[in-house]
Design a protein around this motif. Structure first.
Motif, PDB file in Angstrom:
ATOM      1  N   PHE A   1       0.769  -1.242   0.226  1.00 45.84           N
ATOM      2  CA  PHE A   1       0.115  -0.194   0.157  1.00 45.84           C
ATOM      3  C   PHE A   1       0.799   1.472   0.000  1.00 45.84           C
ATOM      4  N   THR A   2       1.372   1.011   0.823  1.00 44.40           N
ATOM      5  CA  THR A   2       2.524   2.088   0.799  1.00 44.40           C
ATOM      6  C   THR A   2       3.806   2.128  -0.897  1.00 44.40           C
ATOM      7  N   VAL A   3       4.347   1.792  -1.089  1.00 47.05           N
ATOM      8  CA  VAL A   3       4.202   1.693  -2.531  1.00 47.05           C
ATOM      9  C   VAL A   3       3.783   2.202  -3.544  1.00 47.05           C
ATOM     10  N   LEU A   4       2.782   1.620  -3.840  1.00 49.52           N
ATOM     11  CA  LEU A   4       1.219   2.269  -4.057  1.00 49.52           C
ATOM     12  C   LEU A   4       1.040   3.686  -3.711  1.00 49.52           C
ATOM     13  N   ARG A   5       1.334   3.895  -2.865  1.00 48.58           N
ATOM     14  CA  ARG A   5       1.017   5.664  -2.517  1.00 48.58           C
ATOM     15  C   ARG A   5       2.124   6.374  -2.873  1.00 48.58           C
ATOM     16  N   LYS A   6       2.926   5.654  -2.111  1.00 46.99           N
ATOM     17  CA  LYS A   6       4.693   6.788  -2.056  1.00 46.99           C
ATOM     18  C   LYS A   6       4.646   6.799  -3.911  1.00 46.99           C
ATOM     19  N   ILE A   7       4.677   5.688  -4.367  1.00 48.48           N
ATOM     20  CA  ILE A   7       6.155   5.536  -5.274  1.00 48.48           C
ATOM     21  C   ILE A   7       5.026   5.663  -6.665  1.00 48.48           C
ATOM     22  N   ILE A   8       3.859   4.354  -7.058  1.00 44.20           N
ATOM     23  CA  ILE A   8       3.752   4.232  -8.003  1.00 44.20           C
ATOM     24  C   ILE A   8       2.567   5.425  -8.253  1.00 44.20           C
ATOM     25  N   ILE A   9       1.907   5.477  -7.824  1.00 46.35           N
ATOM     26  CA  ILE A   9       0.611   7.001  -7.721  1.00 46.35           C
ATOM     27  C   ILE A   9       1.259   8.705  -8.137  1.00 46.35           C
ATOM     28  N   PRO A  10       2.818   9.015  -7.143  1.00 47.78           N
ATOM     29  CA  PRO A  10       3.092  10.070  -7.840  1.00 47.78           C
ATOM     30  C   PRO A  10       3.390  10.032  -9.099  1.00 47.78           C
ATOM     31  N   TYR A  11       4.324   8.878  -9.414  1.00 50.41           N
ATOM     32  CA  TYR A  11       4.732   8.859 -11.235  1.00 50.41           C
ATOM     33  C   TYR A  11       4.106   8.653 -11.545  1.00 50.41           C
ATOM     34  N   ALA A  12       2.888   7.755 -11.569  1.00 48.80           N
ATOM     35  CA  ALA A  12       1.472   7.788 -12.310  1.00 48.80           C
ATOM     36  C   ALA A  12       0.922   9.023 -12.698  1.00 48.80           C
ATOM     37  N   MET A  13       0.498  10.158 -12.500  1.00 51.81           N
ATOM     38  CA  MET A  13       0.408  11.628 -11.866  1.00 51.81           C
ATOM     39  C   MET A  13      -0.110  12.038 -13.000  1.00 51.81           C
ATOM     40  N   PRO A  14       0.764  11.751 -14.001  1.00 55.53           N
ATOM     41  CA  PRO A  14      -0.182  12.873 -15.104  1.00 55.53           C
ATOM     42  C   PRO A  14      -0.432  11.813 -15.544  1.00 55.53           C
ATOM     43  N   GLY A  15      -0.805  10.525 -15.690  1.00 53.53           N
ATOM     44  CA  GLY A  15      -1.785   9.645 -16.991  1.00 53.53           C
ATOM     45  C   GLY A  15      -3.077  10.132 -16.054  1.00 53.53           C
ATOM     46  N   ILE A  16      -3.162   9.776 -14.669  1.00 50.78           N
ATOM     47  CA  ILE A  16      -4.122   9.954 -13.665  1.00 50.78           C
ATOM     48  C   ILE A  16      -4.980  10.765 -14.296  1.00 50.78           C
ATOM     49  N   VAL A  17      -3.620  12.556 -13.634  1.00 52.66           N
ATOM     50  CA  VAL A  17      -5.266  13.540 -14.816  1.00 52.66           C
ATOM     51  C   VAL A  17      -5.621  13.456 -15.988  1.00 52.66           C
ATOM     52  N   ALA A  18      -4.479  13.573 -16.877  1.00 48.66           N
ATOM     53  CA  ALA A  18      -5.155  13.580 -18.830  1.00 48.66           C
ATOM     54  C   ALA A  18      -6.216  12.515 -18.984  1.00 48.66           C
ATOM     55  N   GLY A  19      -5.829  11.179 -18.083  1.00 46.96           N
ATOM     56  CA  GLY A  19      -7.197  10.139 -18.246  1.00 46.96           C
ATOM     57  C   GLY A  19      -8.343  11.056 -17.704  1.00 46.96           C
ATOM     58  N   CYS A  20      -8.367  11.414 -16.203  1.00 49.62           N
ATOM     59  CA  CYS A  20      -9.862  11.766 -15.451  1.00 49.62           C
ATOM     60  C   CYS A  20     -10.231  13.387 -16.485  1.00 49.62           C
ATOM     61  N   ILE A  21      -9.003  13.691 -16.926  1.00 51.30           N
ATOM     62  CA  ILE A  21      -9.838  15.775 -17.675  1.00 51.30           C
ATOM     63  C   ILE A  21     -10.880  14.466 -19.044  1.00 51.30           C
ATOM     64  N   VAL A  22     -10.226  13.593 -20.087  1.00 47.20           N
ATOM     65  CA  VAL A  22     -10.992  13.519 -20.510  1.00 47.20           C
ATOM     66  C   VAL A  22     -12.089  12.482 -20.364  1.00 47.20           C
ATOM     67  N   VAL A  23     -12.000  11.534 -19.481  1.00 42.58           N
ATOM     68  CA  VAL A  23     -13.203  11.014 -19.624  1.00 42.58           C
ATOM     69  C   VAL A  23     -14.440  12.055 -18.732  1.00 42.58           C
TER      70      VAL A  23
END
Lengths: 288, 288
Positions: B194-216
């Motif tokens: 969970f920590t790895v997901l929250r501290k490493i993966i999600i911050p790294y994926a942020m541009p993709g998350i935001v891009a996906g959320c905007i388009v969706v």
């Protein structure tokens, strides 16, 4: 050891989840496709046996899609619109790519944002704003100069312009990404060898760009073909296929001929999408 | 001389871009805002007023519909992210090389299948005589046919289904670029999953998350077919109000005001999303 088992169990659950997702993804598409082959007047179970009538039969009540004049006309208009949108948007997209990758001018970042903006405007709003604008011009010309400009009223030209307005952002982004990877020393070398500007563009730069040009042309074609929201407000008497299908669905209700069209469109768009992926991945291999 | 040529070519490249943005995006939107500020006081006589906006505020049906559209769109965006992220992560990081390409292709191929066909598929699955109802009767869970269409749940499922690939594709591209050693380092430093997901993966994926959320979010808020076909007459979707004003009532002034309100609302949400996540349009949407 316990940890490993836990990991394995977790991975197993994870895989099931991903598999379930793909079933969810396929379900409605399968439902839309399979009833095209059911020998029944309604797209519903029970299964009455396999038939191709919904594609090829030429008499009512089972008029196949390839004998249905309205659907064929819709397909024809869709093809014309999509081809025009694709050609126009790839041309302007290529200009934009050169502009933003090679050019240096004031407020470039601002203009770049402007280029992305059409993609985040809801299609419905793009449609009404262009409808209002074109009608204003048409009315002004009519009232002041007595000119009747039919092409500014809802019809094929407005549909093409409306779709082009946001598809160009997609083509620009795809072509820009490719042009950024271009090594400008290749052009320098050709110039040093005495080649003209036009020749360098034709023999070096454009061939390098061609995977992106083809892929963006395909994507533009597909986006135009499936577009509904922008088209809805700009359509005149020459309705493209999605509009014709929607009309049929609302007025006649769901009939298996719509399944046949859906099947035809899914296979067509799937193959084209596959082609666009293949074209773009070839470039990756030849580069590596 | 060389400088003049450069200048000239820059101007020539700028022309298509300027024409596209000014004629098809900027002027139509200005025209839409001007139209929305007009009130018809007699046939062919108009005056500037806030009448259309005041009417929107005074009529609860209108702003309730906008709020409903906005909140369902946000819900759909969150659901698409929650459902899509694990799938994207699996494709990018867990699956073997071959499976990965295959699964990604399975996401890319149906990407451009029209909303209409997707909604049609859901209709065939969920309606009273549909496949789901039939299967449930066959297994004995249901005693008689049951209607699963024309409720909010059907609309939400259909919307998530229509937009989820536009969430997954940018996510896969972003997560794919992440170095596996970053994740390993996180575990080695004692972090749990969970920590790895929250501290490493999600911050790294942020541009993709935001891009996906905007388009969706934009696709959902601007969608027309899915809410109407799956929600039925009482779907209360804001784009339906716009269509109603424009086409059914021929009240363009009020339709333009509604269009501007939808645009302002969605832009506000996107702007907030970008501010809160510390991203920009060019770092997110342009990359995907």
């Amino acid at each position: 050891m316990i940890n490993q088992n836990k990991d394995r169990a977790f991975l197993w659950v994870y895989r099931t989840y991903v598999a379930a997702f793909f079933v969810f993804l396929a379900g409605p598409l399968l439902a839309a496709g399979m009833f095209a082959f059911n020998d029944s007047l309604f797209p519903a179970l029970p299964w009455q046996g396999f038939t191709l009538d919904w594609f090829f039969n030429d008499t009512e009540p089972k008029l196949g899609m390839f004998h249905d004049r309205r659907l064929l006309r819709g397909l024809y208009y869709s093809a014309i619109i999509a081809t025009s949108v694709s050609a126009l948007s790839v041309f302007v997209g290529t200009c934009n790519a050169f502009l933003f990758v090679r050019g240096s001018f004031p407020a470039k970042d601002f203009f770049y944002i402007l280029m992305i903006l059409p993609l985040v405007i809801p299609g419905v709003i793009l449609g009404i704003s262009i409808l209002v604008f074109a009608s204003n011009i048409a009315s002004a010309l009519e009232n002041n100069f007595g000119m009747e400009l039919e092409f500014l009223r809802p019809g094929i030209l407005l549909v093409v312009l409306g779709q082009f307005a946001f598809v160009t952002t997609i083509t620009s982004l795809v072509i820009t990404a490719r042009l950024k990877k271009f090594d400008e020393e290749m052009e320098e070398a050709a110039f040093n060898l005495g080649a003209s500007r036009a020749r360098v563009l034709r023999t070096i730069t454009l061939p390098f760009l061609s995977p992106a040009l083809i892929a963006s042309a395909i994507v533009a074609f597909l986006v135009s073909f499936e577009n509904f929201n922008t088209t809805l407000f700009l359509v005149g008497s020459e309705a493209p296929l999605t509009i014709t299908m929607y009309d049929r669905m609302v007025k006649v209700g769901s009939t298996p001929v719509l399944n046949a069209v859906s099947f035809f469109l899914m296979v067509g768009s799937g193959l084209l999408a596959l082609l666009s992926v293949v074209v773009q991945s070839d470039k990756a291999k030849s580069k590596a | 001389m060389q400088k003049d040529i450069k200048r000239l070519s820059l101007i020539l490249l700028f022309m298509p871009f300027a024409l596209w943005i000014v004629v098809l995006i900027a002027l139509p939107h200005v025209g839409m805002v001007i139209l929305s500020l007009q009130e018809k006081i007699a046939p062919r006589v108009y005056q500037y007023s806030l009448h259309n906006y005041i009417e929107f505020v005074n009529e609860p049906i209108y702003w309730n519909t906008l709020l409903r559209t906005g909140s369902i769109s946000l819900l759909v965006t969150v659901l698409a992210l929650l459902i899509g992220f694990p799938v994207a992560y699996y494709i990018a990081k867990i699956a073997g090389f071959r499976t990965r390409n295959g699964l990604f292709l399975l996401c890319l191929i149906p990407l451009w299948v029209s909303d209409l066909i997707r909604a049609f598929g859901w209709i065939l699955l969920l309606r009273e005589t549909g496949i789901v109802s039939g299967l449930l009767q066959w297994t004995g869970i249901l005693g008689s046919p049951m209607e699963f269409l024309y409720n909010d749940a059907a609309v939400i499922v259909g919307l998530v289904y229509t937009v989820i690939l536009f969430m997954i594709v940018p996510l896969v591209s972003t997560i794919d670029g992440m170095d596996n050693s970053m994740i390993e380092a996180g575990y080695n430093l004692g972090g749990n999953g969970f920590t790895v997901l929250r501290k490493i993966i999600i911050p790294y994926a942020m541009p993709g998350i935001v891009a996906g959320c905007i388009v969706v979010f934009m696709l959902t808020a601007g969608s027309y077919l899915t809410p109407i076909l799956l929600g039925g007459k009482n779907s209360s979707w804001f784009t339906e109000q716009i269509y109603d004003q424009f086409i059914t009532r021929y009240n363009w002034e009020s339709g333009a005001a509604f269009g501007f309100l939808l645009l302002a609302f969605t832009s506000l949400v996107v702007w907030l999303g970008l501010k809160l996540s510390g991203q920009s349009l060019s770092s997110t949407v342009a990359k995907s």
